[in-house]
Design an enzyme around this catalytic site. Structure first.
Site, short mmCIF file in Angstrom:
data_model
loop_
_atom_site.label_atom_id
_atom_site.label_comp_id
_atom_site.label_asym_id
_atom_site.label_seq_id
_atom_site.Cartn_x
_atom_site.Cartn_y
_atom_site.Cartn_z
N TYR A 161 -33.60 3.69 -35.05
CA TYR A 161 -32.82 2.32 -34.54
C TYR A 161 -33.27 2.09 -33.25
O TYR A 161 -33.42 1.23 -32.78
CB TYR A 161 -31.46 2.64 -34.96
CG TYR A 161 -30.44 1.54 -34.63
CD1 TYR A 161 -29.73 1.59 -33.22
CD2 TYR A 161 -30.32 0.51 -35.44
CE1 TYR A 161 -28.76 0.54 -33.08
CE2 TYR A 161 -29.43 -0.49 -35.04
CZ TYR A 161 -28.72 -0.38 -33.92
OH TYR A 161 -27.76 -1.37 -33.65
N SER B 270 -29.10 -3.74 -28.50
CA SER B 270 -28.17 -2.54 -28.40
C SER B 270 -28.15 -2.00 -27.19
O SER B 270 -29.24 -1.79 -26.41
CB SER B 270 -28.57 -1.60 -29.70
OG SER B 270 -27.85 -0.42 -29.78
P1 NAP Z 1 -23.61 -5.58 -40.25
O1 NAP Z 1 -22.19 -5.61 -40.49
O2 NAP Z 1 -24.14 -4.42 -41.09
O3 NAP Z 1 -24.46 -6.80 -40.90
C1 NAP Z 1 -25.69 -6.89 -40.72
C2 NAP Z 1 -26.18 -8.08 -41.82
O4 NAP Z 1 -27.51 -8.23 -42.03
C3 NAP Z 1 -25.79 -7.91 -43.16
O5 NAP Z 1 -25.14 -8.96 -43.64
C4 NAP Z 1 -26.82 -7.61 -43.96
O6 NAP Z 1 -26.99 -7.82 -45.30
C5 NAP Z 1 -28.12 -8.50 -43.19
N1 NAP Z 1 -29.18 -7.83 -43.36
C6 NAP Z 1 -29.79 -6.54 -43.47
N2 NAP Z 1 -31.15 -6.35 -43.75
C7 NAP Z 1 -31.34 -7.59 -43.87
C8 NAP Z 1 -32.79 -8.38 -44.06
N3 NAP Z 1 -33.92 -7.76 -44.39
N4 NAP Z 1 -32.79 -9.87 -44.33
C9 NAP Z 1 -31.45 -10.61 -44.17
N5 NAP Z 1 -30.60 -10.09 -43.83
C10 NAP Z 1 -30.26 -8.55 -43.68
O7 NAP Z 1 -24.10 -5.48 -39.06
P2 NAP Z 1 -23.37 -5.92 -37.48
O8 NAP Z 1 -22.60 -4.56 -36.92
O9 NAP Z 1 -22.66 -7.13 -37.78
O10 NAP Z 1 -24.62 -6.01 -36.73
C11 NAP Z 1 -25.48 -7.10 -36.38
C12 NAP Z 1 -26.41 -6.76 -35.70
O11 NAP Z 1 -25.95 -6.48 -34.18
C13 NAP Z 1 -27.42 -5.80 -36.05
O12 NAP Z 1 -28.89 -6.15 -35.49
C14 NAP Z 1 -26.98 -4.41 -35.26
O13 NAP Z 1 -28.04 -3.79 -35.12
C15 NAP Z 1 -26.67 -5.07 -33.95
N6 NAP Z 1 -25.58 -4.10 -33.34
C16 NAP Z 1 -24.44 -3.83 -33.88
C17 NAP Z 1 -23.54 -3.26 -33.16
C18 NAP Z 1 -22.53 -2.44 -33.50
O14 NAP Z 1 -21.78 -1.86 -32.99
N7 NAP Z 1 -21.92 -2.93 -34.68
C19 NAP Z 1 -23.95 -2.60 -31.82
C20 NAP Z 1 -24.95 -3.31 -31.27
C21 NAP Z 1 -25.96 -4.10 -32.03
P3 NAP Z 1 -26.35 -6.99 -46.16
O15 NAP Z 1 -24.85 -7.23 -46.08
O16 NAP Z 1 -27.17 -7.29 -47.50
O17 NAP Z 1 -26.44 -5.39 -45.98
C1 GCO Z 2 -24.64 4.35 -33.44
C2 GCO Z 2 -24.01 3.16 -33.64
C3 GCO Z 2 -24.66 2.45 -32.32
C4 GCO Z 2 -24.15 1.01 -32.62
C5 GCO Z 2 -24.96 0.05 -31.47
C6 GCO Z 2 -24.62 0.49 -30.04
O1 GCO Z 2 -24.71 5.08 -34.71
O2 GCO Z 2 -24.86 4.91 -32.25
O3 GCO Z 2 -24.34 2.44 -34.85
O4 GCO Z 2 -26.04 2.25 -32.56
O5 GCO Z 2 -24.55 0.32 -33.67
O6 GCO Z 2 -26.07 -0.16 -31.77
O7 GCO Z 2 -25.02 -0.76 -29.08
#
Ligand code: NAP
Ligand code: GCO
Length: 265
Positions: free
Chosen positions: A159, A146
């Site tokens: 986080y 992230s």
């Molecule tokens: P999301 O839409 O919240 O999806 C996360 C998925 O992980 C959900 O399906 C969730 O299941 C599943 N999960 C949570 N806890 C789990 C566990 N203990 N075992 C198995 N599955 C589990 O998140 P996303 O935005 O796609 O993000 C995916 C990854 O990218 C995460 O690691 C997040 O931190 C990272 N990320 C996201 C962003 C962003 O801006 N969106 C930016 C940087 C990094 P449920 O559906 O049951 O909750």
């Molecule tokens: C927040 C956001 C971010 C993004 C992502 C950025 O609350 O600041 O959720 O943490 O998810 O991780 O890279």
């Protein structure tokens, strides 16, 4: 340069939590490149949702119920995948949560839960797949880090701590297993429009854009939120033979936000 180096034909890819969002988009790209897709989730409802989502895209994915924080479940899952699909060639540690709570209001339990899923989970999953990768003579581990692997902001202490740790776990897996032709890299998405960030983009009661939405767009040279599809190319590169000499790196896919101090008000 052989463009087939970007293909994943015959490879088995486990993308954790890939029911929707970033993990699902990465799985789509891997399937298009020829990989067999496997995902895990927490319950029957998520499993059916995931299978429906893959079916709608014409992807014959296999899904299993397993919690990334439960070592026994993940060890058993990897063995089941090896029996039913094949040895895992690619692991994407995608599953993750965030809790946006000011530190002084955050319980130690909440802090631990975020770190457990976002940092212990990737450790547990990597530990489960590494023996098969060593035996096979190659492997790719991609940790979804992230911007918070580099920066902090109010309310995301757990986080940021977890994602900062995940950056260093990435470097350590590289250091410890690079000699077995295993590459471990991270992807650092910027602000991506998925369910996880939906609260930061909600329309205000007067119909205006969320202040945080406006802030992020202004802070991002690309002038927009990222989409899960923006991550597909970088994720495919890191999973393919095209990146066999790339190890221990975090590839930020953020529209330039980490490079930019921001416009003068
Ligand atoms: P999301 O839409 O919240 O999806 C996360 C998925 O992980 C959900 O399906 C969730 O299941 C599943 N999960 C949570 N806890 C789990 C566990 N203990 N075992 C198995 N599955 C589990 O998140 P996303 O935005 O796609 O993000 C995916 C990854 O990218 C995460 O690691 C997040 O931190 C990272 N990320 C996201 C962003 C962003 O801006 N969106 C930016 C940087 C990094 P449920 O559906 O049951 O909750
Ligand atoms: C927040 C956001 C971010 C993004 C992502 C950025 O609350 O600041 O959720 O943490 O998810 O991780 O890279």
């Amino acid at each position: 340069m052989d463009m087939n180096d970007f293909r994943l034909d015959g490879k088995v890819a486990l993308i954790t939590g890939a029911v929707y969002g970033i993990g699902f988009a990465i799985a789509e790209a891997y399937a298009a490149a020829g990989a067999k897709i496997v995902f895990n989730c927490l319950d029957e409802k998520s499993l059916q949702m995931g299978l429906d989502n893959y079916h709608a895209k014409g992807i014959d994915a296999k899904g299993y119920i397993a919690d990334v924080t439960n070592e026994e479940q993940m060890q058993a899952l990897v063995k089941q995948i090896e029996e039913e699909v094949g040895t895992i060639d690619i692991l994407v540690n995608n599953a993750g949560i965030i809790k946006r709570i000011p530190m002084l209001e955050m319980s130690a339990e909440d802090f631990r839960k975020v770190v457990d899923i976002d940092l212990n989970g990737p450790f547990i999953c990597a530990k489960a797949v590494l023996p098969g990768m060593i035996k096979k003579g190659h492997g790719k581990i991609i940790n979804i880090c992230s911007m918070m692997s580099e920066l902090g902001r109010e309310t995301v202490s757990a986080y940021a701590a977890a994602k900062g740790g995940l950056k260093m776990l990435t470097k350590n897996i590289c250091s410890e297993y690079g000699e077995y032709n295993i590459q471990c890299n991270g992807i650092g998405p910027g602000y991506i429009a998925t369910p996880q960030t939906a609260p930061l983009r909600e329309r205000q009661p007067d119909g205006s854009r969320h202040p945080f939405d406006q802030f992020i767009v202004a802070k991002t040279p690309a002038g927009r939120w990222g989409t899960a599809e923006d991550l597909q190319g970088p994720a495919l590169f890191l999973a393919s033979d095209a990146s066999n000499f790339v190890n221990g790196q975090i590839l930020y896919v953020d529209g330039g936000i980490l490079a930019y101090i921001g416009k003068q008000p």
